[in-house]
Design an enzyme around this catalytic site. Structure first.
Site, mmCIF file in Angstrom:
data_model
loop_
_atom_site.group_PDB
_atom_site.id
_atom_site.type_symbol
_atom_site.label_atom_id
_atom_site.label_comp_id
_atom_site.label_asym_id
_atom_site.label_seq_id
_atom_site.Cartn_x
_atom_site.Cartn_y
_atom_site.Cartn_z
ATOM 1 N N ASP A 30 0.807 -1.222 0.000
ATOM 2 C CA ASP A 30 0.000 0.000 0.000
ATOM 3 C C ASP A 30 0.838 1.269 0.000
ATOM 4 O O ASP A 30 0.532 2.237 0.683
ATOM 5 C CB ASP A 30 -0.967 0.010 1.198
ATOM 6 C CG ASP A 30 -1.803 -1.240 1.245
ATOM 7 O OD1 ASP A 30 -2.304 -1.628 0.183
ATOM 8 O OD2 ASP A 30 -1.913 -1.843 2.322
ATOM 9 N N GLY A 57 -4.520 -5.043 -3.909
ATOM 10 C CA GLY A 57 -5.527 -4.125 -4.429
ATOM 11 C C GLY A 57 -4.781 -2.988 -5.077
ATOM 12 O O GLY A 57 -3.951 -2.353 -4.447
ATOM 13 N N HIS A 58 -5.001 -2.761 -6.331
ATOM 14 C CA HIS A 58 -4.252 -1.728 -7.029
ATOM 15 C C HIS A 58 -5.177 -0.609 -7.448
ATOM 16 O O HIS A 58 -6.138 -0.844 -8.152
ATOM 17 C CB HIS A 58 -3.560 -2.304 -8.255
ATOM 18 C CG HIS A 58 -2.546 -3.322 -7.884
ATOM 19 N ND1 HIS A 58 -1.220 -3.028 -7.788
ATOM 20 C CD2 HIS A 58 -2.680 -4.608 -7.518
ATOM 21 C CE1 HIS A 58 -0.580 -4.104 -7.397
ATOM 22 N NE2 HIS A 58 -1.444 -5.077 -7.219
ATOM 23 N N ARG A 161 2.643 -30.245 -2.104
ATOM 24 C CA ARG A 161 2.598 -31.029 -3.337
ATOM 25 C C ARG A 161 1.242 -31.668 -3.601
ATOM 26 O O ARG A 161 1.129 -32.751 -4.155
ATOM 27 C CB ARG A 161 3.739 -32.070 -3.348
ATOM 28 C CG ARG A 161 5.068 -31.373 -3.520
ATOM 29 C CD ARG A 161 6.213 -32.119 -2.955
ATOM 30 N NE ARG A 161 6.145 -32.154 -1.507
ATOM 31 C CZ ARG A 161 7.120 -32.639 -0.745
ATOM 32 N NH1 ARG A 161 8.191 -33.137 -1.281
ATOM 33 N NH2 ARG A 161 6.989 -32.616 0.568
ATOM 34 N N PRO A 374 -9.425 -0.203 7.998
ATOM 35 C CA PRO A 374 -8.537 0.941 8.209
ATOM 36 C C PRO A 374 -7.110 0.419 8.352
ATOM 37 O O PRO A 374 -6.878 -0.581 9.012
ATOM 38 C CB PRO A 374 -9.017 1.562 9.525
ATOM 39 C CG PRO A 374 -9.986 0.634 10.118
ATOM 40 C CD PRO A 374 -10.331 -0.446 9.139
ATOM 41 N N LEU A 401 4.113 12.086 -0.386
ATOM 42 C CA LEU A 401 4.739 13.182 0.366
ATOM 43 C C LEU A 401 3.743 14.268 0.737
ATOM 44 O O LEU A 401 3.897 14.949 1.740
ATOM 45 C CB LEU A 401 5.871 13.795 -0.465
ATOM 46 C CG LEU A 401 7.071 12.874 -0.692
ATOM 47 C CD1 LEU A 401 8.065 13.507 -1.632
ATOM 48 C CD2 LEU A 401 7.726 12.560 0.643
ATOM 49 N N VAL A 496 3.839 13.368 -5.290
ATOM 50 C CA VAL A 496 3.117 14.320 -4.429
ATOM 51 C C VAL A 496 1.611 14.280 -4.680
ATOM 52 O O VAL A 496 0.895 15.230 -4.360
ATOM 53 C CB VAL A 496 3.660 15.765 -4.610
ATOM 54 C CG1 VAL A 496 5.059 15.881 -4.030
ATOM 55 C CG2 VAL A 496 3.645 16.183 -6.078
HETATM 56 P P1 IMP Z 1 -2.887 -12.773 3.004
HETATM 57 O O1 IMP Z 1 -1.950 -12.311 1.951
HETATM 58 O O2 IMP Z 1 -4.336 -12.555 2.659
HETATM 59 O O3 IMP Z 1 -2.611 -14.176 3.462
HETATM 60 O O4 IMP Z 1 -2.652 -11.869 4.314
HETATM 61 C C1 IMP Z 1 -1.452 -11.940 5.079
HETATM 62 C C2 IMP Z 1 -1.039 -10.567 5.571
HETATM 63 O O5 IMP Z 1 -0.624 -9.759 4.464
HETATM 64 C C3 IMP Z 1 -2.157 -9.779 6.262
HETATM 65 O O6 IMP Z 1 -1.594 -9.005 7.279
HETATM 66 C C4 IMP Z 1 -2.675 -8.871 5.151
HETATM 67 O O7 IMP Z 1 -3.281 -7.722 5.657
HETATM 68 C C5 IMP Z 1 -1.390 -8.557 4.426
HETATM 69 N N1 IMP Z 1 -1.622 -8.208 3.022
HETATM 70 C C6 IMP Z 1 -1.895 -9.036 1.997
HETATM 71 N N2 IMP Z 1 -2.027 -8.357 0.843
HETATM 72 C C7 IMP Z 1 -1.823 -7.068 1.149
HETATM 73 C C8 IMP Z 1 -1.781 -5.873 0.349
HETATM 74 O O8 IMP Z 1 -1.959 -5.857 -0.863
HETATM 75 N N3 IMP Z 1 -1.535 -4.722 1.048
HETATM 76 C C9 IMP Z 1 -1.289 -4.703 2.379
HETATM 77 N N4 IMP Z 1 -1.300 -5.789 3.145
HETATM 78 C C10 IMP Z 1 -1.558 -6.966 2.529
HETATM 79 MG MG MG Z 2 -2.200 -2.446 -2.727
#
Ligand code: IMP
Ligand code: MG
Length: 509
Positions: A30, A57-58, A161, A374, A401, A496
């Site tokens: 993020d 999430g992009h 496996r 959050p 920033l 920025v």
């Molecule tokens: P999982 O990838 O769903 O197994 O989650 C494992 C940990 O990675 C958790 O703390 C999630 O919140 C974190 N996590 C997984 N994907 C993201 C992402 O894209 N952004 C931030 N945290 C992530």
């Molecule tokens: Mg992301």
């Protein structure tokens, strides 16, 4: 089809002699990778993902319009002829989600002709989503705060496996055989869980809203086979030997490797066990598209500054508001709206740290794109940054920033003081008072690390229109140079704001 307005030019010197470029995050995800993947996608012929899955999430903003994707490579918005987008072998691939995203693209009139999916990518199945959510529901302290997308269990099956791959969706016999074997193991495990809880989770929309549930066997094998064969039919033309395609392209085409999550969430190098299940470092990314790390000519590590975020459980020494913040953010009942209602006056300058954390979260829109949770907020942590640079290199892009534009005092953690019981790291003995310049990402150590801060006066001025480093306020410039010096960063770009135009090249690098 949208036409992109390319009003910001990538400085040519950044890509001088580069054929393969990687964009990774040096923190807990993020940090604004999506913006820069999109940015460099203009340059690239091939844009490839090699790690993570629909846990990512992009967010990409183009001309004021926001797109959120989980699985599709961010470069997909370039329709220009010849560009290829690849979902590589290292990805945990959930066909349902990809098909949904392709439908959104189609609705928006965008093309996806150039998307390829590795035939050997790990397949996410309903049982993975169930196992992920069951574990997260347990009260024994093993919660990680995952995104509930089945990512961890899909990789577990891969290493055990007993995993399936994308290609299995194209062959009914092997699909059925492997699925039955996999489910037989899962059924044994499931006898230890509350059947009502299982049924409740199986009703979730991500699990076909009950379509895969069987009252006595937990899973309806036929329903899963049928559904996955249908997915296979839908995606058949996109499924390829992408490792070969990447192998042939190395050194000849321009390849952009799109990281997911961040180094501190890497299964191999992150703050284990509070990590994701793939290796999100540069090495892991190269491996996940089938190329060697030495073929990556340059890697840009994204650093969110001058604050950080983390989603889910796990140590976060510089968290603003400490335990209270962690508890609040990880409470399933906490939502953005509830927070706004209860803390309307929280700001980046609140004197109460918990409220200041909320203020920063609000200023930076730090709410999960995948889970809507959050994000926990904290100050920039240089010991962790120095640690993660081992795995991403010195070239860095500083993002967000502008978020602290109105913040009067900014803290930067320059080292830790260890304050816990004696603890051995190999022959090194940590005792109360040991100072650490580079983080040691063991939970047993991190939980006792007391950040040592240096305070800086903020700039209290809008920076989102700045076009050059010299246009930035002096306080901000000094902070940027301080961080570069302290963490030995080679900063190449500054961000920025979310738009492409809100990007500043560092003249010297
Ligand atoms: P999982 O990838 O769903 O197994 O989650 C494992 C940990 O990675 C958790 O703390 C999630 O919140 C974190 N996590 C997984 N994907 C993201 C992402 O894209 N952004 C931030 N945290 C992530
Ligand atoms: Mg992301």
């Amino acid at each position: 089809m949208i036409l992109l307005q390319l009003s910001y030019q990538i400085p040519a010197r950044l890509l001088d002699g580069v054929s393969t470029l990687a964009i990774v995050c040096t923190q807990w995800g993020d940090t604004g990778k999506g913006k820069f993947v999109d940015f460099f996608a203009e340059w690239a012929d091939i844009i490839a993902r090699g790690t993570g899955g629909a846990n990512a999430g992009h967010t990409i903003v183009i001309g004021g319009k926001t797109y959120v994707f989980h699985l599709i490579p961010s470069g997909i918005l370039y329709d220009s002829a010849g560009k290829i987008n690849v979902i590589g072998n290292g990805v945990a691939f959930d066909p349902r989600i990809l098909i949904e995203e392709l439908a959104i693209l189609a609705q928006e009139g965008l093309s996806f002709n150039n998307l390829l999916i590795a035939h050997n990518a790990r397949l996410v199945l309903p049982q993975h989503i169930l196992m992920d959510r069951l574990r997260e529901n347990s009260l024994d302290g093993s919660r990680i705060g995952t995104t509930g997308r089945g990512i961890g269990p899909a990789y577990v099956d891969h290493y055990a496996r007993v995993g399936l791959t994308v290609n299995d969706m194209l062959n009914v016999d092997s699909l059925r055989r492997k699925l039955e074997r996999n489910l037989a193991e899962k059924r044994k495990l499931l006898t230890h869980y509350d059947p009502l809880l299982i049924q409740q989770i199986m009703d979730h929309p991500h699990l076909g809203a009950g379509a895969f549930f069987h009252p006595s066997k937990f899973f309806d094998d036929d329903a899963i086979v049928e559904q996955y064969l249908m997915y296979g039919e839908t995606l058949r033309l996109l499924i390829k030997d992408t490792d070969q395609i990447l192998h042939d392209a190395v050194g000849k085409k321009r390849i952009l490797l799109e990281g997911a999550q961040g180094t501190l969430l890497s299964i191999d190098y992150g703050t284990y066990p509070f990590v994701t299940a793939s290796d999100c470092s540069v090495q892991g990314l190269a491996r996940g598209v089938g190329i060697r790390e030495r073929h990556v000519d340059r890697a840009f590590g994204i650093v969110k500054a001058f604050y950080m975020t983390r989603v889910g459980e796990g140590p976060f020494p510089t968290e603003i508001g400490g335990e209270q913040s962690a508890k609040w953010c990880n409470d399933p009942l906490t939502t953005k709206d509830r927070e706004a209602e209860l803390y309307p006056d929280a700001s980046v300058n609140s004197s109460d740290p918990f409220e200041q954390g909320i203020g920063i979260r609000r200023a930076g829109y730090e709410y999960g794109r995948t889970t809507r949770r959050p994000r926990r907020t904290g100050w920039l942590d240089l010991p962790l940054l120095r640690y993660s640079l081992r795995y991403s290199g010195r070239d860095a892009i500083l993002t967000k920033l502008d978020v602290l534009d109105n913040c009067e005092m900014i803290q930067i953690c320059t080292s830790y003081r260890y304050d816990g019981p004696p603890y051995s790291i190999g022959e090194q003995q940590l005792v109360p008072g040991t100072m650490l310049r580079i983080a040691i990402p063991h939970v047993e150590v991190m939980r006792y690390c007391v950040p040592q801060y240096r305070s800086f006066r903020g700039w209290c001025r809008n920076t989102s229109d700045a076009k050059a480093f010299r246009e930035l306020p002096i306080q901000l410039r000094e902070l940027i140079l301080f961080v570069a010096r302290e963490a030995d960063l080679n900063i190449v770009l500054l961000s920025v704001g979310p738009d492409r135009e809100q990007t500043i090249a560092m003249e010297t690098n």
